[in-house]
Design a protein around this motif. Structure first.
Motif, short mmCIF file in Angstrom:
data_model
loop_
_atom_site.label_atom_id
_atom_site.label_comp_id
_atom_site.label_asym_id
_atom_site.label_seq_id
_atom_site.Cartn_x
_atom_site.Cartn_y
_atom_site.Cartn_z
N ALA A 19 0.82 -1.21 0.00
CA ALA A 19 0.00 0.00 0.00
C ALA A 19 0.85 1.27 0.00
O ALA A 19 0.33 2.36 -0.20
CB ALA A 19 -0.93 0.01 1.21
N THR A 20 2.15 1.12 0.20
CA THR A 20 3.05 2.26 0.24
C THR A 20 3.41 2.69 -1.17
O THR A 20 3.82 1.88 -1.99
CB THR A 20 4.34 1.90 1.02
OG1 THR A 20 3.98 1.48 2.33
CG2 THR A 20 5.28 3.07 1.10
N ASP A 21 3.23 3.96 -1.43
CA ASP A 21 3.55 4.50 -2.75
C ASP A 21 5.02 4.91 -2.76
O ASP A 21 5.36 6.04 -2.41
CB ASP A 21 2.65 5.70 -3.05
CG ASP A 21 2.88 6.26 -4.43
OD1 ASP A 21 3.30 5.50 -5.33
OD2 ASP A 21 2.65 7.46 -4.61
N SER A 22 5.87 3.96 -3.13
CA SER A 22 7.30 4.23 -3.12
C SER A 22 8.00 3.45 -4.21
O SER A 22 7.63 2.32 -4.51
CB SER A 22 7.90 3.84 -1.76
OG SER A 22 9.30 3.98 -1.78
N SER A 23 9.00 4.07 -4.78
CA SER A 23 9.83 3.38 -5.76
C SER A 23 11.19 3.03 -5.14
O SER A 23 12.13 2.71 -5.86
CB SER A 23 10.02 4.26 -7.00
OG SER A 23 10.64 5.47 -6.62
N ASP A 24 11.27 3.09 -3.83
CA ASP A 24 12.51 2.78 -3.11
C ASP A 24 12.89 1.32 -3.38
O ASP A 24 12.11 0.41 -3.09
CB ASP A 24 12.30 3.02 -1.62
CG ASP A 24 13.58 2.90 -0.83
OD1 ASP A 24 14.32 1.92 -1.02
OD2 ASP A 24 13.84 3.79 0.00
N PRO A 25 14.08 1.08 -3.91
CA PRO A 25 14.48 -0.30 -4.21
C PRO A 25 14.58 -1.19 -2.98
O PRO A 25 14.34 -2.40 -3.06
CB PRO A 25 15.84 -0.15 -4.90
CG PRO A 25 16.27 1.24 -4.69
CD PRO A 25 15.08 2.05 -4.31
N ARG A 26 14.90 -0.61 -1.82
CA ARG A 26 14.96 -1.43 -0.60
C ARG A 26 13.57 -1.94 -0.23
O ARG A 26 13.42 -3.06 0.23
CB ARG A 26 15.53 -0.60 0.56
CG ARG A 26 16.99 -0.28 0.41
CD ARG A 26 17.46 0.58 1.52
NE ARG A 26 18.11 -0.25 2.52
CZ ARG A 26 18.67 0.23 3.61
NH1 ARG A 26 18.63 1.50 3.86
NH2 ARG A 26 19.26 -0.59 4.46
#
Length: 85
Positions: A19-26
């Motif tokens: 549900a988190t809107d993130s493109s963070d690779p981690r």
């Protein structure tokens, strides 16, 4: 804590990450690792330990931008510790 209860906790964490809107690779790696672990029927303590280490490292990385996610990660870390007793 039994394996079924732990899997419910891991599924809850997976839902929050999804549900988190993130493109963070981690975050993407954590999500993929969670999916793989949840699909394993033969997961061993070492697999859960690896996830615990990953969560411990990630909690500081995500705390500033995703405090609720970091809180859930901390709860899962506690659940993993109980499971491995």
């Amino acid at each position: 804590m039994n394996k079924q209860e732990l899997h419910r906790e891991l599924e809850r964490l997976h839902r929050e990450i999804s549900a988190t809107d993130s493109s963070d690779p981690r975050l993407g790696k954590l999500k993929a690792d969670l999916e793989a672990l949840l699909e394993r029927e033969d997961a061993e303590s070492s697999h859960y330990g690896d996830l615990g280490d990953q969560l411990k490292d990630g909690i500081y990385h995500f705390d500033a931008n995703y405090p609720q996610l970091a809180k859930t990660m901390a709860q899962v870390i506690d659940s993993l510790a109980l499971f491995n007793l």
